[in-house]
Each structure stands twice: as structure tokens, then as C-alpha cells.
Design a protein around this motif. Structure first.
Motif, PDB file in Angstrom:
ATOM      1  N   ALA A  72       0.689  -1.305   0.078  1.00  8.52           N
ATOM      2  CA  ALA A  72       0.143  -0.044  -0.136  1.00  8.52           C
ATOM      3  C   ALA A  72       0.830   1.163   0.101  1.00  8.52           C
ATOM      4  CB  ALA A  72      -0.801  -0.030   1.165  1.00  8.52           C
ATOM      5  N   ASN A  73       1.955   1.273   0.578  1.00  6.44           N
ATOM      6  CA  ASN A  73       2.821   2.442   0.574  1.00  6.44           C
ATOM      7  C   ASN A  73       4.153   2.482  -0.412  1.00  6.44           C
ATOM      8  OD1 ASN A  73       1.858   4.106   3.191  1.00  6.44           O
ATOM      9  ND2 ASN A  73       1.718   1.961   3.735  1.00  6.44           N
ATOM     10  N   GLY A  74       4.183   1.327  -0.960  1.00  5.86           N
ATOM     11  CA  GLY A  74       5.190   1.347  -2.164  1.00  5.86           C
ATOM     12  C   GLY A  74       6.522   1.294  -1.634  1.00  5.86           C
ATOM     13  N   VAL A  75       6.839   0.370  -0.758  1.00  2.00           N
ATOM     14  CA  VAL A  75       8.099   0.032   0.017  1.00  2.00           C
ATOM     15  C   VAL A  75       8.478  -1.267  -0.253  1.00  2.00           C
ATOM     16  CG1 VAL A  75       9.628  -0.057   2.095  1.00  2.00           C
ATOM     17  CG2 VAL A  75       7.591   1.557   1.987  1.00  2.00           C
ATOM     18  N   ARG A  76       9.508  -1.392  -1.069  1.00  4.52           N
ATOM     19  CA  ARG A  76       9.854  -3.081  -1.186  1.00  4.52           C
ATOM     20  C   ARG A  76      10.801  -3.456  -0.109  1.00  4.52           C
ATOM     21  NH1 ARG A  76       9.250  -5.004  -6.147  1.00  4.52           N
ATOM     22  NH2 ARG A  76       9.215  -6.859  -5.042  1.00  4.52           N
ATOM     23  N   ILE A  77      10.665  -4.431   0.601  1.00  3.50           N
ATOM     24  CA  ILE A  77      11.187  -5.067   1.758  1.00  3.50           C
ATOM     25  C   ILE A  77      12.020  -6.424   1.389  1.00  3.50           C
ATOM     26  CG2 ILE A  77      10.692  -6.370   3.850  1.00  3.50           C
ATOM     27  CD1 ILE A  77       8.159  -4.233   4.185  1.00  3.50           C
ATOM     28  N   CYS A  78      13.113  -6.157   1.961  1.00  2.45           N
ATOM     29  CA  CYS A  78      14.278  -7.503   2.056  1.00  2.45           C
ATOM     30  C   CYS A  78      14.002  -7.973   3.442  1.00  2.45           C
ATOM     31  CB  CYS A  78      15.527  -7.060   1.798  1.00  2.45           C
ATOM     32  SG  CYS A  78      16.749  -8.484   2.168  1.00  2.45           S
ATOM     33  N   GLY A  79      13.536  -9.315   3.662  1.00  2.85           N
ATOM     34  CA  GLY A  79      13.168  -9.665   4.754  1.00  2.85           C
ATOM     35  C   GLY A  79      11.980 -10.093   5.025  1.00  2.85           C
ATOM     36  N   PRO A  80      11.151  -9.759   6.276  1.00  3.28           N
ATOM     37  CA  PRO A  80      11.808  -9.821   7.430  1.00  3.28           C
ATOM     38  C   PRO A  80      12.580 -10.817   8.016  1.00  3.28           C
ATOM     39  CG  PRO A  80       9.419 -10.118   7.879  1.00  3.28           C
ATOM     40  CD  PRO A  80       9.667 -10.217   6.202  1.00  3.28           C
ATOM     41  N   ASN A  81      13.138 -10.859   9.224  1.00  2.00           N
ATOM     42  CA  ASN A  81      13.807 -11.928   9.688  1.00  2.00           C
ATOM     43  C   ASN A  81      15.151 -12.422   8.914  1.00  2.00           C
ATOM     44  OD1 ASN A  81      14.218 -14.179  11.426  1.00  2.00           O
ATOM     45  ND2 ASN A  81      13.233 -15.608  10.052  1.00  2.00           N
ATOM     46  N   CYS A  82      15.866 -11.226   8.712  1.00  2.00           N
ATOM     47  CA  CYS A  82      17.203 -11.493   7.742  1.00  2.00           C
ATOM     48  C   CYS A  82      18.403 -10.941   8.537  1.00  2.00           C
ATOM     49  CB  CYS A  82      16.882 -11.086   6.225  1.00  2.00           C
ATOM     50  SG  CYS A  82      17.047  -9.141   6.330  1.00  2.00           S
ATOM     51  N   LEU A  83      19.456 -11.149   8.083  1.00  2.00           N
ATOM     52  CA  LEU A  83      20.626 -10.521   8.447  1.00  2.00           C
ATOM     53  C   LEU A  83      20.984  -9.351   7.838  1.00  2.00           C
ATOM     54  CD1 LEU A  83      23.082 -13.710   8.803  1.00  2.00           C
ATOM     55  CD2 LEU A  83      21.726 -12.609  10.402  1.00  2.00           C
ATOM     56  N   GLY A  84      20.331  -8.931   6.648  1.00  2.40           N
ATOM     57  CA  GLY A  84      20.544  -7.988   5.998  1.00  2.40           C
ATOM     58  C   GLY A  84      21.475  -7.905   4.859  1.00  2.40           C
ATOM     59  N   LEU A  85      22.025  -7.057   4.378  1.00  3.10           N
ATOM     60  CA  LEU A  85      22.738  -7.110   3.073  1.00  3.10           C
ATOM     61  C   LEU A  85      24.263  -6.199   3.039  1.00  3.10           C
ATOM     62  CD1 LEU A  85      22.518  -4.228   1.286  1.00  3.10           C
ATOM     63  CD2 LEU A  85      20.041  -5.012   1.041  1.00  3.10           C
ATOM     64  N   ILE A  86      25.137  -6.690   2.349  1.00  2.00           N
ATOM     65  CA  ILE A  86      26.294  -6.167   2.243  1.00  2.00           C
ATOM     66  C   ILE A  86      26.692  -5.932   0.794  1.00  2.00           C
ATOM     67  CG2 ILE A  86      28.820  -6.375   2.698  1.00  2.00           C
ATOM     68  CD1 ILE A  86      28.395  -8.220   4.882  1.00  2.00           C
ATOM     69  N   ASN A  87      26.984  -4.500   0.380  1.00  2.00           N
ATOM     70  CA  ASN A  87      27.748  -4.305  -0.975  1.00  2.00           C
ATOM     71  C   ASN A  87      29.117  -3.900  -0.494  1.00  2.00           C
ATOM     72  OD1 ASN A  87      28.754  -2.950  -2.966  1.00  2.00           O
ATOM     73  ND2 ASN A  87      26.867  -1.866  -3.366  1.00  2.00           N
ATOM     74  N   ALA A  88      30.095  -4.690  -0.576  1.00  2.84           N
ATOM     75  CA  ALA A  88      31.380  -4.761   0.089  1.00  2.84           C
ATOM     76  C   ALA A  88      32.078  -3.606  -1.098  1.00  2.84           C
ATOM     77  CB  ALA A  88      32.243  -5.923  -0.018  1.00  2.84           C
ATOM     78  N   PHE A  89      31.915  -3.494  -2.203  1.00  2.00           N
ATOM     79  CA  PHE A  89      32.441  -2.458  -3.116  1.00  2.00           C
ATOM     80  C   PHE A  89      32.111  -1.053  -2.446  1.00  2.00           C
ATOM     81  CE2 PHE A  89      31.084  -6.020  -5.924  1.00  2.00           C
ATOM     82  CZ  PHE A  89      32.489  -6.555  -6.248  1.00  2.00           C
ATOM     83  N   ASP A  90      30.991  -0.751  -2.127  1.00  2.00           N
ATOM     84  CA  ASP A  90      30.414   0.465  -1.795  1.00  2.00           C
ATOM     85  C   ASP A  90      30.163   0.691  -0.459  1.00  2.00           C
ATOM     86  OD1 ASP A  90      30.317   1.169  -4.710  1.00  2.00           O
ATOM     87  OD2 ASP A  90      28.253   0.374  -4.573  1.00  2.00           O
ATOM     88  N   LYS A  91      30.786  -0.349   0.316  1.00  2.00           N
ATOM     89  CA  LYS A  91      30.918  -0.203   1.864  1.00  2.00           C
ATOM     90  C   LYS A  91      29.528   0.035   2.598  1.00  2.00           C
ATOM     91  CE  LYS A  91      35.518   0.305   1.418  1.00  2.00           C
ATOM     92  NZ  LYS A  91      36.282  -1.011   0.822  1.00  2.00           N
ATOM     93  N   VAL A  92      28.466  -0.771   1.756  1.00  2.00           N
ATOM     94  CA  VAL A  92      27.205  -0.816   2.278  1.00  2.00           C
ATOM     95  C   VAL A  92      26.926  -1.829   3.201  1.00  2.00           C
ATOM     96  CG1 VAL A  92      24.686  -0.872   1.766  1.00  2.00           C
ATOM     97  CG2 VAL A  92      26.283   0.467   0.185  1.00  2.00           C
ATOM     98  N   TYR A  93      26.811  -1.708   4.450  1.00  2.00           N
ATOM     99  CA  TYR A  93      26.802  -2.761   5.364  1.00  2.00           C
ATOM    100  C   TYR A  93      25.580  -2.734   6.284  1.00  2.00           C
ATOM    101  CZ  TYR A  93      31.389  -4.354   4.521  1.00  2.00           C
ATOM    102  OH  TYR A  93      32.537  -5.003   4.120  1.00  2.00           O
TER     103      TYR A  93
END
Lengths: 706, 706
Positions: free
Chosen positions: A116-137
Motif C-alpha cells: 500500500a505504501n510502495g516500500v519494497r522489503i528485504c526480509g523480515p527476519n534476515c541478517l541484511g545485506l552487504i555491498n562490499a564495493f560501496d561499503k554498504v553494511y
């Protein structure tokens, strides 16, 4: 989501070692260049950054939100994010689909809110994501505690714990991950969604995934196809290899449709590289990262131990590589290079003498790889702690001098050796068998890719399946022909689709059976025809090899009697009469509608022993004759096609044509077809013919629509 | 040889880094407590030790001599050692059997010299031996460069290079080797000789070997038997798994006798644990060193990842372990311990929550292992670098509290974790599948040992094979009955030995065949009888299911005609007439005389498909009914015995009795029998019967002695 220029952390903690503190800690430590917005009403600032009381207070719209709030607070937070205009969120919070009925309800509400609010979600209940090139932790994974040099592998995992283990093992091997993403519950964004973005990063060369189940079959197929088009290998480990088949299936095919087998088939069909466990995945990744595609499967081996050569040659045979004899010229040259107590035939054994004379190793490898009959090399050595520099220099030079790919299998390799060879762009495997397995993965992937690039539209004319597909809907209201299709009708459709079907007539009386026998002019088989009876033999509904009128009459009566006894409620349409078919080899071909992968076509060896062995292969429909040929080559008992006990080899082409036609038929019928059995399909001197069939359409099973 | 109180080094060098300097260097560095005598006319002393000019000059008789002189000097040195009274030598020198014809000649001379002078030799062309307990370093292996804490594993390797690699990998895992011996060319002392001494050292708990070929079959069997008696597992890796069968064999059985399959059979029969490669060997050693024998194969799994649980459960099923459902009580208890988003059924998933609450892990493992339906546990976890101390303490306590064995699978385990668990006496495996494989090795070994301890003399009366064995020698001069034995004679012998043989008569004319058919009173089969024709079908020499006189007559004529055409030189004795046998399942039973292992009995699935699958198992003769039962359970298609497609299960006992009787027959005939085929052996409603046989005795093959 994967390369945000700004990240908000909802529920950020000032205690940086806690789960809700760790993303901020990692982002700061690793040097994330974008803007970080901690959000928590409890703090005015954290670690020197302004901390905002809520989403509304954020000065700009962050590209990504990390959500680390209690389960009950996630929904309102997502709503606030949507209102603010944030389009992507990683939700660490647990307490959703993984937590029983209440959790599932909460997850459904969250999904509705996100949509309804146009938000894409990774998860829930996840450890999240790393993009090591751009230091996204955007993660709290313990993997991020260590040093993470970015590398060309994009890794996406459905499991947090197992995924972390794999990432940690990759680090130990000096294999750099560019991305590490844990998809958790996959409520919204799934494995294939994430991975298809990861592989589009030009810094990624190889995609690696760990799967516990396929939630989105078409998405996976699309991802595989995408990876094939952009030429990035997709290496997957999926647990659950031994799932049980569907017990309640009406057809043989249905009962043989084991989920993992279907996944395996789709993997083969679309060029996915499957690794059986975590170590094999890393072995294969190592090979893909550093090694060019080999032109074929002919393996040249150089070792310092005869036994290692034998072990690798054995393994090569098991996994479909060849260890060919070298040309006379190559053997003669090697004979001059290799010490007398070594071996100058493939596998080449240079002995430990190369430590004193490095040219022995160098020249042996170059000579071997130069042989026109060799496509890829493996060089086996061990330990050599005192000679690392010498060997790294030697291999660095070899890599430059050789025009063919090779990998190094260095058992108990010192760490500096692995680093040195990686710098030179050389894959280092840790054991003889894993090295061969990794080489085989390279070979198979390269071959599949060549076949895909060379694929042309089918040369075999496919019969008019379009008009066939329209046939099942002649009646208004309700699913037409729902349940078991009358045999004559099924035979007619299949024949129209170009599938070679055995002659058959329906007899509705003893006399009818006799006159059918007379028309066929030879021994016949009688089989019960009833929409309620699919397992005809069990019902006592089959009599074979009937040679005279008396036998036909008696068989007719007995069949009707047995069938009545077997199922007194069943409508007995009559008895099918067929000339006796003969064949040396008995196969089963079938179709099964799978909820994940759609219309799947099966080929299996028939007969009693095969039931025990379950020697079957699958493909997603539709597919052409070339793909069907590959199915034949995957049967464990494929050698029967080459002729056993002096029989002539089978014409594989006509069998492949049959399979392909069944596949196009299944595709054309995909709105209606539930299951199809062609059993047996006989291969004899006169070609291939399907002797019997059971076809079940969607809708109520076993209804007497005839 | 293995625990000398004094060591002479012949050809010792003052350059301690060279091959001939390294033994002295190691002995000094590691602190060998015995006396060292360097021998070399070039030096008065080396490294502070008196150096003797030759063997004669030595002040006492050393227990062991290390020989590092050029190949041509080895023979005289051995002679001198013998004269001096030295009884054991390790010969590093190469240039012997491994170096072509000249080398083989030199080796023969050396062996003669050693025998004549009473010197036992390890080597030549070997890396030597290490007894790490007593600091005996009679080696130049690079493995000795590192730290070698003695441990309970005795390792003997035929390959120097591969053996060194394995030893180095063992060290990396923290697995201590008590002995490291490389047997090299095995000119005199072989693998089994050395190993049987190594295992007698009470400090050794497990024997590990790497083999490239079996030179001494009876020695290996004796070693295995010895290890079984003193209860020390013998773990072997042997390369060459895919050796080709004997192509020229007269029988089916002969052509299926692949060297490695025979080794595998002997391994199963005598309790050898076979590891397929170096890593699996080390996995299994790790398990044996630290883990008590499990009482059965029911595996309980605790993980922090559902996927790891699935992977292990799948693997368990593949390797013959069960992952049973827990009792209702256990599940209820686990339900209270395990977090709601975990799993309280087997495999138990405790999730990562145990880091915060260690009692979750501790109590889960204890509860699981306390279930009466569980025999052995595997606990899976990953990384946890920040929690090593906590976990080591927890597992140390678990080890003390649990009465059942368990192993830990710790993926990407920190080094301190491995060390900590080893101190607590717990095996640490590195991957989910290897952990299950190691557990399976423990289970199989314990079960085999229980079966061996419980074995009683055979209860089934074995027919009089002694008198049968005497029969083949009725004629004086030359091997009697050499070549193919006439079918009637072979059937008579086998029947006398208690093997159920189908009725058969020899017809020497068309009329004879007809009267045989009349006597049998039913459909018959006719088969050519000729000492020159063993492949009867190929010769067109078989006609089946003949129901009337005309058919019998025609078949007789056709068979004789075909056979004449097939082999115009063959003596045609006549045609065998047999009532048609019926059976659901077709087997092949055979005997093959193997140069390494002697009389080997084969059981295989028959029929055309099986030729493709080569589904056969072997045992060394003689053996009893229990061992035969185990053969049945090793066939890949064993499920056919349990009844397929609604057929009743097969009486495995009568089949096992048949096998055992064939085995006793083979043993009784071991002076004469070359090959035997019982093909087919049919299993039907009336029991088991061997329908046809081909028996070949020693001596000139295919001679017409009839």
C-alpha cells in the motif's frame, strides 16, 4: 536497495555491539561514503551522528531504510517510510512468518502495508545485506566482523546462519564476496529479485546462492536465463535433495515428481551450476572466478604423485570428463622432460624432482597443455612450504605462457601460496577430487553455454498442437473433460500432436473385442477402460498376448469381472483392444503440472527394476529435440541406448522427437493438463511407440465425464 | 625397525638440509634419546657426533640403519649391514623397481642380498619412517619440518608425496600422528607388515593407510583381522577405484571382477573402514580418535540452521543412517527449551538464540541424546568467533554429562575452538555432509564389530563339499578336467554341495531331446552343450519355451546348425534339455579366482539392464549365511527383494544359503576352480534355483577334455 547513497537505521542503538547498533558500527568502521541517519527517539546523537526521533524528522529521503525495531513496530515504521517516500527497506526484525500462525498473520499485514505504501522489503527476519564495493553494511551478520575485501562473487542466501558460514569459509579461502545478502522470510523481495540486480553490477563475475526452497519458480528460471544472457555463471546450493514425491498422484509420473529432481532439471536446462554442498560451492566459485571457459572436457593432469593422478583420473571418469591419451609427439617431448621414475603419459607424474629443477614442472605443464587433444589442465602438488616463492613465480609465468585454462590443486597449500596464485589469477583447489569436480563444473557450464549459443529453431516439424489445445473446451460451464480423459480421446490428441501412439480400439462388448482382434490380425492385448481406473494392472484389468477368439472372449469376461470386483462403483466404458507391441527397451514418458515450475516432462526407464532405481530425468516444457537428446544422456541407464548384448543401438533422434512433441503438447495444453503417463513407451526394431496412456485434466479428479 | 634404540645413518651428510642430512637434523632437533651413528668416510664428525667411515667401524650393532647412498652402493651396504648383524634398514635411495628394467634388475639383486644377509628392508625409494612418540625420525620428509605432536593415529602410506600431503592436512586439523611410515617400493617389508606392528603399539588407537595397490592380499586380510581382534579401526584410502575388469574372462563373473571391487568386498568383510579420499580419511580418523562406538545408526541432529539440518538428514539417508522421529516426551521437552521460531523435532533447530542463552543448546543436546531412540548425535554450528570460550566450556560439560557419543560439526571453526574441543575429547568436523559421513563410518564399524563378536558357527548344514573337491582329480598326469567342465558334471558337483540346481538332461540326438521333453512333461528349454561354447546365446545355442514335439525337434536342429556355424571346430556334445524355469527376479552368482584375494564369490542382479548397471557385490570364500545376508543388503537394487508392484518379498535366507554353499564349494575347490557362473539364478514362488552354469577349471582353457 543494493547501492544506496543514504541509509536510515530505524531503531539504531548507541550500543554498537548490539544487533541494532551493529549496522551503524559497520558502516562507520568500513567507511561507507553515503549519508547515515540513525533514527531513535531515545538519543540526540549516536557515534557523532545526528540521531532523528522518527522517520518524519529525516532531512532528506534516504535510499534505504534498515529496520531493527520490535515485530509489532515494523508495520507502523513501514507506513511512515512509505509516506516519507522511502522505497526500500531491510527488515531484520523477527517474529513474522517463522513464528507460527500469529507470525504469519503479522507478516500478511506487513506485506499489505508495504504494498500500500510502495516500500519494497528485504526480509523480515534476515541478517541484511552487504555491498562490499560501496561499503554498504546494512547487516548485523558476524561475517562483517572480519575483513571483507570485495571480490567478484555476488552471494545471496536464504539462510542467515548457513550463509554466514559459507561467507566465512569464502574469506578463509581468500575468495572475495562483492555482495552478501540474506533474504530471510522473502515476504516481498525474493532470492531471484535480489540476485538479478546483484549480477547486473559489472564488478560481479559469478553469482552464488544458497537456497532452502524455491518460492518463485518462474523468477528463478528468468534469473538463470538472464545470467546466461549476460554470461555470468549462477552457482547454487540447494538443500532438500531427497524430498518425497507426491504420494496421491494418479499417474506414475506424478508420483515420481520429487521437488528437488524438478529443480535439478531446471538447473540443467537453464545453465545453472549446482553445487551439492557448501565446500563444493566454494570450489566451483574459485574455479569460475579465476579460470577461462575450457573448449571441451579433455583433461590433462600433471602431478608429483602417481596416486593423485589415478585418483583424479577416476574422478574425471565419474563426472564425465576424459583423461585422453596424449599425442605421440607430446608423449615423446614429455619423456625428455620428466625424470625416468615419473610418468610421461597422461596423468603426467613429474615426481618431486621439480623442486631441484623447476623447468621440469614448467615445461611439462606447457607441453601437456599444448597437446591438441587437451582442453584444460590440473596441476597437483602438496605442501612445499619451503618453495612457495619459486612456485608462485613459476605458475605466474605459466599462466602468461599458456593459451589453455588450468587450475592448481595444492594440498595443504601454505597461505602465501594461495595468495600468490590468486594474484596471478590462478584458481587453487585443496583436494584431488574437488579439483576435478570444479574442472567438470567449468567444462559443463562452457558446453551448456556453447549449446545455448548455437541453438537453432527446431528442425523437426511439430504437429499442430494449437488446435489440439483448443479441443478440451467444447462444453460450456465447468471444467470440460475434467479428470481422466477417455483413452481413445487422449490417443487422438497425442497422435495429432505427432506422438507415435500404438493402434487401439474400444470394444464395448465381447463381440466387439473379437472383431477388433480380427481386424488387427494378430495377437492382441485387452485393457479395461474406465475413467475411475488408472492403475489397470492392479485392477486385474489387463490381459496380454491373446491369440485366438476363445482367449479374447475369456479375457474380456475376466477383465470386466475383475474390474467390477476392484471398484463396484466404477463406470466401465468397455475394453481397449490393441495389437501386441514388442520392444527391447521399455520407457516411461510423462507430464506433471508442478506448482513451482509448471509443466514438467519426465523420461524414465520402465520395467520392474527401474521402479526400484527411479531412473528418471525431467525438463520444463516446451523444449526442442536438442534438449530432449540431453535428457537421454542423463539417464543412469543410458548405456542401453547404445546397444547391449549385441543389440543394435537405439535411434536416439526419434526418441528425442517424441519427447519434444510431448513437451510441446504439454505446453499447448497447459491450461488443462494435470498429469500424463505414456507407459510403456517401447523401443523396438520398428521405432518408438507409446503403447498406453493415462491423461488427467484439471478439475475434479476421477469424475465420470465421459 | 619402528622403535630402535640406536640408528646408523649410512651416507650421512654434514649439510643438514640435504636429503642425506635431514634424518640426522630431525633426530637431533626433535630429541631422539637413542644413539645416532653417522656413517660417511668423508667426515670425522657431523654436528658434534662421531662419524664412522663404514659399517664395520661402528662400535655396537645399531637397531636400525638408514641408507641414503647412491643406488649402486645400496647392495654392498646391505651386505655390510648383514655381516655386522644389523637386522633392519630403511632405504631412501631411488633407482630401483620404479626405474624401468634396469631398476627392476637392481631391485631383485638387492632383495636377494637382503634375504641372504638377514636384513629386513623398508623401501627402497621411500621417505622413511617417523615414530613420533619415541622421536625416531628416520625420514627426510618435509612433513618432519613442522611440529609433530604425537597422537593416537598410526599412518602408513605407499606414496611419499600423497602421504606427506595427508600428514600435513592432519597436522592442520590438530590430529596427531604417532607414526608416519612410507613403504616406497615395498620390495621386502610391505604395508601390512609395517601396519601390523604399528597397531600393536598401545599408544595407537586408530590405524590409517594410503594405498596405491594391493601387493599382498592375504597380508592385508590378516592385518584387518588382527585390527579387529585388538579393536583398533583400520581406515584405508585406496586409489584406483575404476580399474577395468578382466577382459578375456570366460565367464560373466570373471569379466565383472574389477580389482577395486574385490578390495572393497574384502574391506567390508573384514571390518576395514574405507575412505574415498584424503579429506574423508581425516574426517573419519577425527571421529574415531575422539568418539565412542555408537550402539546403532539412529542419528539425532541439533543445529542453529534449518538448512544444515535438512542437508544432514538427506545425507544420513543416503549413507544408511536414520534420523528418527523423537519420542513424544522428548519433543515436548524440546518444545519448552527451543525458541518458537526454531524446530523441536529431529533435526532440532535451536537457532542462534543460544549465544544469549547457552542453556538452550546444552539442554537441547542433552534432551535429544537422552531419547531412547537416538544412538549418536551431531551438533552443527558455525563461525562464532566471539563465543569460543563459552562454547568450549559448554561442550566440555556436555561431553561429561552425556552417556551417548556425539560429534560437533563446526563450519569455519576458529582454531582455538578446535583445540578446545580436542582437549575435551570431542571430534570436530568441518562440514555438514562430512560430519554425517564420519558418523556413518562410526556406526558401520561398530555394527560390523558387533556382528563379528556375535558370529556363531553356521546353523545351516552344508552339504558334503569335501568329497566333491576330491572329484576333479581322477586322472593321473596334468590338470584333470582342465577347461570347461561338462554341464552335467558341474551340476552334479554343485548339487552335491547343496546348491539348488534346475533339472537338466543331456540329449545327444533329436529323439533324445524329445524323450527328455516327454519325461519333464511341460515346456522345456534347449541349450547347446559344448566345452568350446560358454556364451550359448551368442552362438544361437538357446531355444526357450518349447511346448510340443515339433518345436523341440526344430529347436534341436537349429541349435546344432547355429553352433556349427558359430564355431566349426567345436566339439558338440549334444543339447541340454531343461524344464522351463520361472522366476520374478533374475540373479547371477559366480566365483572368480583372483591373484590377490583368492576365491571370490559374486552376487549380481541379472538381466539386460543390470549388465549396464553392473550391480554386483563380492565376498572372499568361504563365508557363512550371515555374511551372505549382508551381501544381499549391499546390492543397489536390494529393494526388489522386499517385493515390488505388489509381489511378495523374497525369502532372503534361502538365497543367502545358496551363496554360502557356493562359497564353501569354491573354497573346497580352490586348488582347481578358475571361474564359475550360475546364470541365471531365478527367484520365484517355489524358491531359488540356479538354471544354468558354466564352470571352468585351471589349466588350459577351452580344451576339449570331455
Amino acid at each position: 536497495m543494493l547501492a544506496p547513497r543514504s541509509i536510515a537505521i530505524l531503531g539504531a542503538s548507541a550500543q554498537l555491539s548490539k544487533i541494532n547498533g551493529r549496522p551503524l558500527k559497520f558502516l562507520l568502521e568500513k567507511g561507507y561514503a553515503g549519508t547515515i541517519y540513525p533514527v531513535n527517539p531515545k538519543y540526540p546523537q549516536i557515534a557523532g551522528l545526528t540521531c532523528y526521533p522518527n522517520v518524519e524528522a529525516l532531512p532528506t529521503i534516504p535510499d534505504l531504510a534498515v529496520v531493527v525495531v520490535p515485530a509489532n513496530d515494523v508495520c507502523p515504521v513501514i507506513e511512515a517510510l512509505g509516506r516519507k517516500g522511502v522505497r526500500a527497506a531491510v527488515v531484520f526484525s523477527s517474529g513474522f512468518g517463522e513464528m507460527g500462525a500469529a507470525g504469519k498473520e503479522r507478516e500478511a499485514a506487513l506485506l499489505a502495508m508495504a504494498r500500500a505504501n510502495g516500500v519494497r522489503i528485504c526480509g523480515p527476519n534476515c541478517l541484511g545485506l552487504i555491498n562490499a564495493f560501496d561499503k554498504v553494511y546494512a547487516t548485523f551478520s558476524q561475517y562483517a566482523d572480519g575483513d571483507t575485501a570485495p571480490g567478484p562473487v555476488g552471494f545471496v542466501t536464504q539462510s542467515g546462519a548457513f550463509g554466514t558460514a559459507i561467507a566465512a569459509l569464502a574469506r578463509r579461502r581468500g575468495l572475495g564476496l562483492g555482495y552478501f545478502v540474506n533474504t530471510g522470510n522473502e515476504m516481498d523481495v525474493g532470492f531471484a529479485d535480489i540476485m538479478s540486480r546483484v549480477v547486473d553490477d559489472p564488478r560481479i563475475k559469478v553469482a552464488a546462492g544458497y537456497l532452502e526452497g524455491i518460492k518463485d519458480g518462474p523468477g528463478l528460471v528468468e534469473l538463470a536465463d538472464h545470467c546466461r544472457r549476460i554470461d555470468k555463471p549462477l552457482v547454487l546450493t540447494k538443500v532438500g535433495r531427497l524430498g518425497a514425491g507426491v504420494r496421491a498422484a494418479a499417474s506414475h509420473t506424478g508420483s515420481l515428481a520429487v521437488e528437488d529432481d524438478l529443480f535439478d532439471a531446471v538447473a540443467r536446462q537453464y545453465g545453472i551450476v549446482r553445487a551439492r554442498n557448501e565446500e563444493q560451492m566454494l570450489d566451483i566459485l574459485e574455479a569460475f572466478v579465476y579460470t577461462a571457459p575450457p573448449a571441451g572436457g579433455r583433461l590433462g593432469i600433471v602431478t608429483q604423485s602417481g596416486g593423485a593422478g589415478v585418483m583424479m583420473a577416476d574422478r574425471a571418469e565419474e563426472v564425465g570428463l576424459t583423461v585422453p591419451r596424449l599425442s605421440a609427439q607430446t608423449e615423446a617431448e614429455l619423456c625428455k622432460i620428466v625424470p625416468g621414475f615419473g610418468a610421461s603419459a597422461n596423468p603426467v607424474d613429474v615426481t618431486g624432482q621439480f623442486v631441484a629443477e623447476p623447468a621440469i614442472l614448467r615445461n611439462s605443464v606447457l607441453t601437456l597443455l599444448a597437446d591438441p587433444g587437451i582442453d584444460i589442465g590440473i596441476v597437483w602438488l602438496q605442501l612445499m612450504a619451503a618453495h612457495v616463492d619459486l612456485l608462485v613465480t613459476l605458475f605466474t609465468d605459466l599462466k602468461k605462457s599458456s593459451t589453455k585454462p588450468f587450475i592448481v590443486c595444492w594440498v595443504a597449500a601454505p597461505q602465501e601460496a594461495v595468495e600468490g596464485l590468486h594474484r596471478a589469477g590462478i584458481a587453487v583447489l585443496r583436494g584431488a577430487e574437488p579439483a576435478v569436480d570444479a574442472a567438470a563444473a567449468l567444462v559443463r557450464h562452457a558446453a551448456a553455454r556453447r549449446a545455448w549459443l548455437a541453438a537453432k529453431p527446431d528442425a523437426v516439424p511439430i504437429a499442430d498442437t494449437g488446435s489440439v489445445a483448443k479441443r478440451p473446451a467444447p462444453r460450456a460451464g465447468g471444467p470440460p473433460w475434467a479428470g481422466v480423459v477417455p483413452t481413445l480421446q487422449a490417443v487422438q490428441w497425442l497422435a495429432a500432436a505427432g506422438v507415435p501412439m500404438a493402434d487401439v480400439e474400444l470394444a464395448e462388448s465381447e463381440d466387439g473385442a473379437v472383431s477388433a482382434w480380427q481386424r488387427f490380425g494378430g495377437p492382441v492385448a485387452l485393457k479395461i477402460e474406465s475413467p475411475a481406473i488408472t492403475h489397470k494392472t492392479e485392477a486385474g484389468g489387463v490381459r496380454l498376448n491373446l491369440k485366438d477368439e476363445a482367449a479374447v472372449r475369456q479375457a474380456y469376461r475376466e477383465i470386466i469381472q475383475s474390474a467390477r470386483k476392484y471398484d463396484p462403483q466404477a463406470t466401465l466404458t468397455g475394453v481397449m483392444v490393441q495389437p501386441m507391441a514388442t520392444g527391447d527397451i521399455e520407457l516411461v514418458v510423462g507430464v506433471k503440472r508442478d506448482p513451482t515450475f509448471g509443466m514438467m516432462v519426465m523420461l524414465g526407464m520402465g520395467g520392474i527394476l527401474v521402479e526400484v532405481l527411479r531412473d528418471v530425468v525431467w525438463r520444463q516444457a516446451p523444449f526442442g529435440v536438442d534438449e530432449a537428446r540431453r535428457m537421454l544422456d542423463e539417464l543412469r541407464m543410458r548405456a542401453v541406448f547404445d546397444g547391449v548384448r549385441g543389440r543394435p543401438p537405439v535411434d536416439k533422434h526419434i526418441l528425442a522427437v517424441l519427447l519434444s512433441r510431448v513437451a510441446y503438447f504439454a505446453d499447448a495444453m497447459k491450461e488443462h493438463l494435470l498429469e500424463l503417463d505414456l507407459n510403456p513407451v517401447l523401443i523396438g526394431e520398428k521405432g518408438v511407440v507409446a503403447v498406453d496412456c493415462v491423461m488427467v485434466l484439471m478439475g475434479q479428479r476421477h469424475s465420470a465425464v465421459v
